[in-house]
Write a protein that holds these residues in place. Sequence first.
Motif, PDB file in Angstrom:
ATOM      1  N   SER A  26     -58.315  19.388  11.620  1.00 12.49           N
ATOM      2  CA  SER A  26     -58.491  20.503  10.671  1.00 12.49           C
ATOM      3  C   SER A  26     -59.879  20.514  10.056  1.00 12.49           C
ATOM      4  N   GLN A  27     -60.775  19.673  10.493  1.00 14.89           N
ATOM      5  CA  GLN A  27     -62.117  19.652   9.936  1.00 14.89           C
ATOM      6  C   GLN A  27     -63.111  19.235  11.022  1.00 14.89           C
ATOM      7  N   THR A  28     -64.388  19.472  10.696  1.00 13.42           N
ATOM      8  CA  THR A  28     -65.450  19.112  11.635  1.00 13.42           C
ATOM      9  C   THR A  28     -65.446  17.599  11.864  1.00 13.42           C
ATOM     10  N   GLN A  29     -65.606  17.213  13.132  1.00  9.30           N
ATOM     11  CA  GLN A  29     -65.598  15.796  13.485  1.00  9.30           C
ATOM     12  C   GLN A  29     -66.849  15.459  14.299  1.00  9.30           C
ATOM     13  N   THR A  30     -67.288  14.212  14.164  1.00 12.88           N
ATOM     14  CA  THR A  30     -68.397  13.689  14.982  1.00 12.88           C
ATOM     15  C   THR A  30     -67.822  12.719  16.008  1.00 12.88           C
TER      16      THR A  30
ATOM     17  N   PHE B  76     -72.066  13.925  19.357  1.00 16.83           N
ATOM     18  CA  PHE B  76     -72.129  15.341  18.976  1.00 16.83           C
ATOM     19  C   PHE B  76     -71.054  15.611  17.921  1.00 16.83           C
ATOM     20  N   SER B  77     -71.230  16.725  17.195  1.00 16.47           N
ATOM     21  CA  SER B  77     -70.267  17.168  16.173  1.00 16.47           C
ATOM     22  C   SER B  77     -69.612  18.450  16.646  1.00 16.47           C
ATOM     23  N   LEU B  78     -68.364  18.653  16.254  1.00 15.20           N
ATOM     24  CA  LEU B  78     -67.600  19.807  16.697  1.00 15.20           C
ATOM     25  C   LEU B  78     -66.721  20.293  15.562  1.00 15.20           C
TER      26      LEU B  78
ATOM     27  N   ILE C 261     -64.661   5.963  26.725  1.00 18.61           N
ATOM     28  CA  ILE C 261     -64.237   5.559  25.375  1.00 18.61           C
ATOM     29  C   ILE C 261     -64.742   6.620  24.406  1.00 18.61           C
ATOM     30  N   ILE C 262     -63.810   7.270  23.667  1.00 14.55           N
ATOM     31  CA  ILE C 262     -64.145   8.347  22.728  1.00 14.55           C
ATOM     32  C   ILE C 262     -63.944   7.819  21.313  1.00 14.55           C
ATOM     33  N   HIS C 263     -65.017   7.796  20.526  1.00 14.05           N
ATOM     34  CA  HIS C 263     -64.997   7.311  19.153  1.00 14.05           C
ATOM     35  C   HIS C 263     -64.976   8.491  18.181  1.00 14.05           C
ATOM     36  N   GLU C 264     -64.120   8.406  17.175  1.00 14.74           N
ATOM     37  CA  GLU C 264     -64.104   9.365  16.056  1.00 14.74           C
ATOM     38  C   GLU C 264     -63.995   8.533  14.784  1.00 14.74           C
ATOM     39  N   GLY C 265     -65.177   8.191  14.241  1.00 18.30           N
ATOM     40  CA  GLY C 265     -65.177   7.272  13.107  1.00 18.30           C
ATOM     41  C   GLY C 265     -64.664   5.926  13.532  1.00 18.30           C
ATOM     42  N   SER C 266     -63.632   5.437  12.850  1.00 18.67           N
ATOM     43  CA  SER C 266     -63.049   4.136  13.179  1.00 18.67           C
ATOM     44  C   SER C 266     -61.964   4.237  14.238  1.00 18.67           C
ATOM     45  N   LYS C 267     -61.680   5.458  14.675  1.00 14.73           N
ATOM     46  CA  LYS C 267     -60.654   5.662  15.693  1.00 14.73           C
ATOM     47  C   LYS C 267     -61.318   5.763  17.065  1.00 14.73           C
ATOM     48  N   LYS C 268     -60.586   5.388  18.074  1.00 20.30           N
ATOM     49  CA  LYS C 268     -61.080   5.573  19.429  1.00 20.30           C
ATOM     50  C   LYS C 268     -59.918   5.587  20.418  1.00 20.30           C
ATOM     51  N   ILE C 269     -60.149   6.273  21.529  1.00 18.34           N
ATOM     52  CA  ILE C 269     -59.165   6.301  22.612  1.00 18.34           C
ATOM     53  C   ILE C 269     -59.891   6.056  23.922  1.00 18.34           C
TER      54      ILE C 269
END
Length: 650
Positions: A47-51, A79-81, A109-117
Amino acid sequence: MLKNFLIFTFLVLILGSVNATFVDSLETESDCFIPAEELFDFTNTSSQTQTYVIEAEGKEGEWINLEGHWIGRGEPLKFSLASGKTEGLWAFIKPDCRTLPGNYEINLIIHEGSKKISQKIDFEVLESRVLKITPVKDELNTGQCSEAQFSFNVRNISKADELISIEIENLPGEWYNLNSKEFFLKKGGLKKIELDVAVPCGRSAGEYEFDVLARIKGTEFFVIKPFTLNLLDNQKISISSVSQQEMCSEKKHEQIFTVKNLGEETDELELSLTGPDWLSLKETSFSLERGESKEITLFVDDSRKTGNYDFSVRAYSTKFNKTTTKQMKINTALCNALRLDSSDLDRQIEVEAGKEKVYTLKISNLGTKENNVKVSVSGLDWVYFNPKEFTVQPNTTEEFFLYFAPVIDQEEGTYEATLNASGTNFSQNIPIQVTSFGGTNALTKGTSLDAESKVNEVKTVGDRIVLADVSFVNNGETILEMQNITAENFDTEFEFTEQTLKPGESTTIPTTIYLKEEFEETLFRIPLKIETQIGMLEKELEINLEEKTVTPVGLFSFGEISKDFIIGALVLIIIALIFYTQTIGKKTPILDIRSAQEKNMGNEKNSETNESFENNDEIIDIRSKDEKDSNPLNLGKNVNIKNSEDESRK
């Protein structure tokens, strides 16, 4: 290219799930020559912009370029989206050309802050580097001790030109010779390979299977083709029976039989008897040409034995490793003869150079009179008997010794020799093979020398001067004496003194290379010849000038000071020199350091300067000899400094 839509898998790692999805095929294929191109849609489902930061793991991760970033080589994509937005990510995937065809996985490996998959891309490496071997003839037939030539074709059906090496497996190396073991073959090209086969004579007839392997040099890409060599039996020996007759017991008696070569090649034979120990042969080893016959004498050596006896004669071909046996009968009588016992003597002997090997032989006199015996060796001067002459009394046996003693510097190899023993009514020759190994000559095996260069500086003084360090490494198995170094096609000076390198040792030699001004290559090779104690070794030295800038010689750096300023400064210097010459009233030598262009400009703008140069009695010419020869009427020469770039980097 495979297109399987809406394939998506999430693996949740460490701290929760990333709020993003790939919506597109995550399965593709390509070979190493043409990369796969894919557009992956990446959506922010939060629901918000993510890097986001995307990187790849493992060796296969180095194949993928995402939006211009080699994310598996330390260049992650960041990148940010905005919320709910979708970004198309261009991907180029190109496997290493040493990778074998098959299915591989590229793990993102996809990082979003402290999260990753972790996101998997299924990738198939297509077959693109392929060779094919085809025989010219289906049957490969040859005879024992014969030479034959066979051919097969190698075709390059890869997508690129290839460097190819040929190997023969499961066939002894001394049996064959290839006319080409390594060659360059263009894509689609075909090369005919000649295989010369010469099977040693002692090999038994039959079928011998072997493989031909064609490999793309430096890779695991290869093809194997099985072949069968049919070795035909073309050699036969016949033995006739002895003549039947009574033998007196008071004198030497003989019987004759014939051995004939019915084969197609010259043969080497050894005869032996099976039967009563008082029978012997006058000659036990000999050679026969094709179709040739030889009469063999049989001695009866014991007068105490009379009657009819059975025995057999065995003819063994040392050349073809074959045996022919003939059963016979004889009426015996006592004869005065010698019998040589060489059963403990090997027919193939190995002895180390500088050492010795000793055998004990026996000779028996089964007759009624003493017999004088002489023994000798023909073919080798380091094999000898002791004693060489002796007397054997009736019904006694004498021992004598056979020495093998090659000198310390005897060359390694296998030598032929014949042992000769003779006496009254007795003569026997024994052929043997003696292999000498080790010694000082063996130290010259495994000689190898590598050379590398490091360019330290490049100067321009008329012609270019390259200062480099050349490293030599002894990567062989023996000590190497470097006696001299010369270069071909280049004017080169080595600061070299004779030196000795042990295996693994290296040395660095400062080297100066003089290049002509018109020589503009930045990557080139210089052929070297290195004189050593075992002959001349040849190497190619690679010189790379790409990262070494040219060092100008003089008061100014032409790369930093403008051309007009240089011309002006030179004119002021010339005027000052003219004024000084006229003021002092002497004929002072003038140093003309102008370029050809500056002299032309001076001729148009300053006639006084021209007159000063023309009227001077002595002018110092500082040009090189090549400049003087190419431009005898003009003291100046244009300065032209060029920097070349490696074509591969372009």
